[in-house]
Structure formats: C-alpha cells, structure tokens
Design an enzyme around this catalytic site. Sequence first.
Site, PDB file in Angstrom:
ATOM      1  N   CYS A  84      -8.386   1.293  -2.743  1.00  0.00           N
ATOM      2  CA  CYS A  84      -8.744   1.421  -4.155  1.00  0.00           C
ATOM      3  C   CYS A  84      -8.074   2.661  -4.754  1.00  0.00           C
ATOM      4  O   CYS A  84      -7.581   2.625  -5.887  1.00  0.00           O
ATOM      5  CB  CYS A  84     -10.251   1.529  -4.310  1.00  0.00           C
ATOM      6  SG  CYS A  84     -11.156   0.304  -3.360  1.00  0.00           S
TER       7      CYS A  84
ATOM      8  N   CYS B 189     -12.766   2.638  -1.296  1.00  0.00           N
ATOM      9  CA  CYS B 189     -12.000   2.540  -0.066  1.00  0.00           C
ATOM     10  C   CYS B 189     -10.595   3.107  -0.290  1.00  0.00           C
ATOM     11  O   CYS B 189     -10.199   3.369  -1.433  1.00  0.00           O
ATOM     12  CB  CYS B 189     -11.902   1.089   0.400  1.00  0.00           C
ATOM     13  SG  CYS B 189     -11.227  -0.008  -0.845  1.00  0.00           S
TER      14      CYS B 189
END
Lengths: 76, 344
Positions: free
Chosen positions: A13, A10
């Site tokens: 991250c 994502c």
Amino acid sequence: MDIKVLGTGCAKCNTLEKVTKEAIAELGIDATVTKVEDFIKILEFGVMTTPALVVDGKVVVKGKVPKVSEIKELLK
Amino acid sequence: MQKLISLNKSVWTFPVLLLPIWILLYVNLWSMADFLTYSVLNFNQGEHLTESVFFFIYEVPKVMLLLVLIIYAVGVLRTFFTTEKTRKILEGKSLFTGNVMGAVLGVLTPFCSCSAIPLFLGFVEAGVPLGVTFSFLIAAPMINEVALVLLAGLFGWKVALIYVGTGLFIAIFSGWLIGKLKLEKYVADWVYQIKTNAEETESEQLTFNDRIIGGFTAVKEIVGKIWIYILIGIAIGAGAHGYVPEDFMSNLLGADNWYGVPLAILIGVPMYSNAAGIIPIVSVLIEKGVSLGTALAFMMSVIALSLPEIIILKKVLKWQLIAAFVGIVATGIIVVGFVFNYLI
C-alpha cells in the site's frame, strides 16, 4: 483530481502511494492524494483486495501495484 | 522485459521456447552437479563434506527450476480467478459443498494476508456463509505453492501431496465445524450493518497475452522475494546431510513421543512467518531427528495461525469466535501430525 489510495497499511500500500505521487509529479497535474486505511471505507468502494487506487470516486486499480508509466496512463 | 513483450505480440512463444531449455537443464542436473563436484571442485568421493557440497550444488538449481515452473503455472492459473468471481461462486453455498469449494478456491484465488479483513467483510456482506468464508481464509495461506515445491524438492512428492491433501482437509473440516456450531453471533455486530456500494467494479478483460505475462510477473515477484530463504534452507539441509541426528531434538519431538505434536504447535502458533521462511527451520528440525509429522504440524501452525493475524481478526470477530477458530484449526493440525507420524 481526487485520488485515494486504499490500503490497510501493508508494504504494497505504501509503495502504491509512492508510485502514484511519482506519476503525478511526472505528469505535473493538480491532484490530491489521500490514504484510506479504514476497513469500512475501503469496503464501501467494493474493494476486497488491497492496495487499490481510486480516481475521482472510481476504482481503477485493485490488488496490485502498477508501474509509474501505467498509472500515468490511468491518470491522463 | 516489458518493452520486449510489448514489441512482440505473440508472447506465448516465450514459455514455449523456454520449456525445452527447462527440461534439458532439469534432466541433466544430476550429471552437471556430479561433474562440478568431482571434476571441477575436485572433492573426494565418500567424505561428509563432499556429500554436503554435492547436495547443495544439486538441490539449489533443482529447487529453483521447480519453483520457477510451478510459480509460473500457478501465476497463469490465478489470472483466471479473482476475489470478486470467487465471492460470487460462494454466495449462499450450502455447508460442506461450500466448504470444499471455499477451500479449493482459497488455494487458487490470489490472496495476500494483508487483505484478509476487507476480504472477510466483503464475503460476509455478500452472503457467503461464515463457515465457507473460514474454509477460504484457512486454505489461502496454508496451502502455498512455494511450500509445495520446497517440500517436494527436499522430502519428495509424496510428502508434498500429503501436505496439500491434509491442508485442504483441515480447511474444509474447520470451516464446516464453524458453520455447524452457528457462531455468526460472535462476529462483531457492526459487520452485518455495513453496506457496500453494490455497483460492481467492472472486471478487467484479460487477454491471453496478459495471462502469459501474469505468470512471468508472479515468478519475478515471488522468486525475487524468497530466493535467499531457499538458499539458507538448502545450505542448512546440506550442512546436516548425512550426519547423525542429535539426541535432544529426537527425544523431545521424535515420533515416539506422544506430546511432540502438541508441543510443536504450542511453539508454532504465536510465531509468524511465510511459507518460504519457515522451510529452512523445518529442514533443520527434520535433519535433527524431529519426525516428519511433527515438523509438518509445526510448519502448518506457523503459517496458518499467528498472533499478529489473531490481533487483526479481533477487529471483526469476538473472542469466542477467535478461540473457536484457533482451537479447531490447531486440533486439525494435531490430528494431521499424529496421522503422519503413525503412517510414515
């Protein structure tokens, strides 16, 4: 120092990976950063909320992206 | 901000000082918008354009103020809930009670759809029943504080509360049914074999100040991300304000049409958007004569079910369980849509 960024890809991250690398560069320490994207491996760390940061096998951050300064504190 | 806070140990004074300012602003919004529209901008009373401008000038600060307050409160509240604690509470809970708690905790626990899979695995592995896990996973994205504020701002508190109530109902009922149907065998086989490192990562001890700051962080993060959708949503609402609905939409998706709700869901399920992004579309639909129940059903189907989510779930669930999940949730939303259309 062995640093792992746990996350399933994502946006947060990727931010965590970037911020961690910045912190390492600023501290000038010797550390390897690897990304762990496999669900099972992530779960093996007992992490349910990504992104998470693992330093030498210990989960130090989960579910959020700290500031560079906060990560520097954690790495010291 | 961060510096300021670390200098001042008594952070709690910030919200205490800000609250009266907030109330003062909120109470005087109407007269300020009135003054701005008629005295400063010099619009003539009674014209369509004036109505639209006033609507925009009044609604934008109103919704923003409500958003800041609610997101702040929810942000502080969520510091009391962590995924680990929630999992512990839900471990081995019976059907129904577990579903109710799962749904409520789904709303309160901080959740990002990108961690849905690790969370699912973590819950199942710890012995949280499958149906209870689903109640959590359905409620978490569906009931959203931003959608709550926007619905309250644009359509009133009654609509907002019905949204929360029916959202909880769908999450509880769907999870309960999934539990009743005993679909555990349709979870991918490897899921039951994984063992996590049981060593508990010690949870951080949050101080009172941390929680206060948690609220501010939530406001900064969420409002920073969604303000543009809100402006667009209200601008569209303002543009359509006071105009007669177009026949096309009201014929197709109006309350009198029995297939309006299922059709809206059929369109909504493959779409993906977060709650903030979908509200502008909902306000257009309603202004164009789509009935409230149909529009809400559409919104729920977009935020609770989506194609990308289904593809991700495929990694841990067999298709039978995915079909049951989508089918049950979609049916629940259809029922809510019909009930809404019938009641209002």
